[in-house]
Write a protein that holds these residues in place. Sequence first.
Motif, PDB file in Angstrom:
ATOM      1  N   GLU A 176      12.843   2.036   5.954  1.00  0.00           N
ATOM      2  CA  GLU A 176      12.099   2.904   5.375  1.00  0.00           C
ATOM      3  C   GLU A 176      11.050   2.547   4.074  1.00  0.00           C
ATOM      4  O   GLU A 176       9.707   2.991   4.118  1.00  0.00           O
ATOM      5  CB  GLU A 176      12.722   4.372   4.919  1.00  0.00           C
ATOM      6  CG  GLU A 176      13.214   4.784   6.448  1.00  0.00           C
ATOM      7  CD  GLU A 176      14.626   4.364   6.615  1.00  0.00           C
ATOM      8  OE1 GLU A 176      15.229   3.704   5.847  1.00  0.00           O
ATOM      9  OE2 GLU A 176      14.938   4.598   7.684  1.00  0.00           O
ATOM     10  N   GLN A 177      11.578   1.873   3.217  1.00  0.00           N
ATOM     11  CA  GLN A 177      11.175   1.431   2.038  1.00  0.00           C
ATOM     12  C   GLN A 177      10.186   0.439   2.313  1.00  0.00           C
ATOM     13  O   GLN A 177       8.987   0.204   1.857  1.00  0.00           O
ATOM     14  CB  GLN A 177      12.287   0.866   1.022  1.00  0.00           C
ATOM     15  CG  GLN A 177      12.782   1.977   0.260  1.00  0.00           C
ATOM     16  CD  GLN A 177      14.035   1.417  -0.292  1.00  0.00           C
ATOM     17  OE1 GLN A 177      14.688   0.396   0.005  1.00  0.00           O
ATOM     18  NE2 GLN A 177      14.661   2.310  -1.314  1.00  0.00           N
ATOM     19  N   ARG A 195       6.843   1.757   3.791  1.00  0.00           N
ATOM     20  CA  ARG A 195       6.125   2.565   2.689  1.00  0.00           C
ATOM     21  C   ARG A 195       5.134   1.310   2.002  1.00  0.00           C
ATOM     22  O   ARG A 195       4.053   1.327   1.849  1.00  0.00           O
ATOM     23  CB  ARG A 195       6.831   3.241   1.808  1.00  0.00           C
ATOM     24  CG  ARG A 195       7.411   4.578   2.439  1.00  0.00           C
ATOM     25  CD  ARG A 195       7.982   5.392   1.261  1.00  0.00           C
ATOM     26  NE  ARG A 195       7.312   5.684  -0.032  1.00  0.00           N
ATOM     27  CZ  ARG A 195       6.191   6.564  -0.071  1.00  0.00           C
ATOM     28  NH1 ARG A 195       5.806   7.097   0.795  1.00  0.00           N
ATOM     29  NH2 ARG A 195       5.641   6.562  -1.033  1.00  0.00           N
ATOM     30  N   ILE A 196       6.235   0.426   1.850  1.00  0.00           N
ATOM     31  CA  ILE A 196       5.157  -0.996   1.228  1.00  0.00           C
ATOM     32  C   ILE A 196       4.255  -1.666   2.122  1.00  0.00           C
ATOM     33  O   ILE A 196       2.988  -1.767   1.874  1.00  0.00           O
ATOM     34  CB  ILE A 196       6.073  -1.837   0.634  1.00  0.00           C
ATOM     35  CG1 ILE A 196       6.929  -1.480  -0.326  1.00  0.00           C
ATOM     36  CG2 ILE A 196       5.338  -3.345   0.173  1.00  0.00           C
ATOM     37  CD1 ILE A 196       8.143  -2.536  -0.784  1.00  0.00           C
ATOM     38  N   LYS A 244       1.663   2.579   1.269  1.00  0.00           N
ATOM     39  CA  LYS A 244       1.750   3.793   0.670  1.00  0.00           C
ATOM     40  C   LYS A 244       2.301   3.728  -0.748  1.00  0.00           C
ATOM     41  O   LYS A 244       2.560   4.881  -1.368  1.00  0.00           O
ATOM     42  CB  LYS A 244       2.680   4.734   1.387  1.00  0.00           C
ATOM     43  CG  LYS A 244       2.144   4.924   2.822  1.00  0.00           C
ATOM     44  CD  LYS A 244       3.039   5.740   3.716  1.00  0.00           C
ATOM     45  CE  LYS A 244       2.233   6.087   5.181  1.00  0.00           C
ATOM     46  NZ  LYS A 244       2.938   6.960   6.132  1.00  0.00           N
ATOM     47  N   THR A 245       2.926   2.651  -0.979  1.00  0.00           N
ATOM     48  CA  THR A 245       3.362   2.262  -2.402  1.00  0.00           C
ATOM     49  C   THR A 245       2.985   0.876  -2.705  1.00  0.00           C
ATOM     50  O   THR A 245       3.112   0.233  -1.922  1.00  0.00           O
ATOM     51  CB  THR A 245       4.849   2.674  -2.489  1.00  0.00           C
ATOM     52  OG1 THR A 245       5.186   2.461  -3.866  1.00  0.00           O
ATOM     53  CG2 THR A 245       5.668   1.753  -1.762  1.00  0.00           C
ATOM     54  N   THR A 262       7.683  -0.174  11.372  1.00  0.00           N
ATOM     55  CA  THR A 262       6.788   0.795  11.347  1.00  0.00           C
ATOM     56  C   THR A 262       6.493   1.332  12.600  1.00  0.00           C
ATOM     57  O   THR A 262       5.722   2.375  12.902  1.00  0.00           O
ATOM     58  CB  THR A 262       5.383   0.414  10.810  1.00  0.00           C
ATOM     59  OG1 THR A 262       4.639  -0.371  11.995  1.00  0.00           O
ATOM     60  CG2 THR A 262       5.469  -0.449   9.491  1.00  0.00           C
TER      61      THR A 262
END
Length: 145
Positions: free
Chosen positions: A44-45, A48-49, A53-54, A83
Amino acid sequence: MRMSLNRWSSLISLILFLGVASAAQAGTAVIAHPGNPLAGITQEQLARIYLGKTREFPNGAPVSALDLREGSVTRSKFYKTVTDKDESALKAYWSKLLFTGKAQPPKEMNDDEAVKDWVSKNPDALGYVDGKVLDKSVKVLLILP
């Protein structure tokens, strides 16, 4: 001839170790600079990367994500696993973000060795490579199937 309990235990440990080591070698390895303080990272982390998204590692440090070149088997496996997007969906996703100016895609590298080399020299780098190219120059944060 009977084997002692210690020998059986050692043999079983060796077999398990070899199984884990070969499984790691066969998968996609998510790698960071050896000085990175993270012990690991979740899918999940990563999503996001790698979806823009972060721009930070889970600990808040800045991250510079690297991609393998488009069409790479390892890249396709990575994005499908992390993803659930294939190459065409990923291209459409980034086209939209680039058009709106919301994010930039990860820097693209030609091959696993280039990713590994860049990550080994840049403390904020995050990449993924085929597990077969791993060595002590990088830190493994996660092994994907």
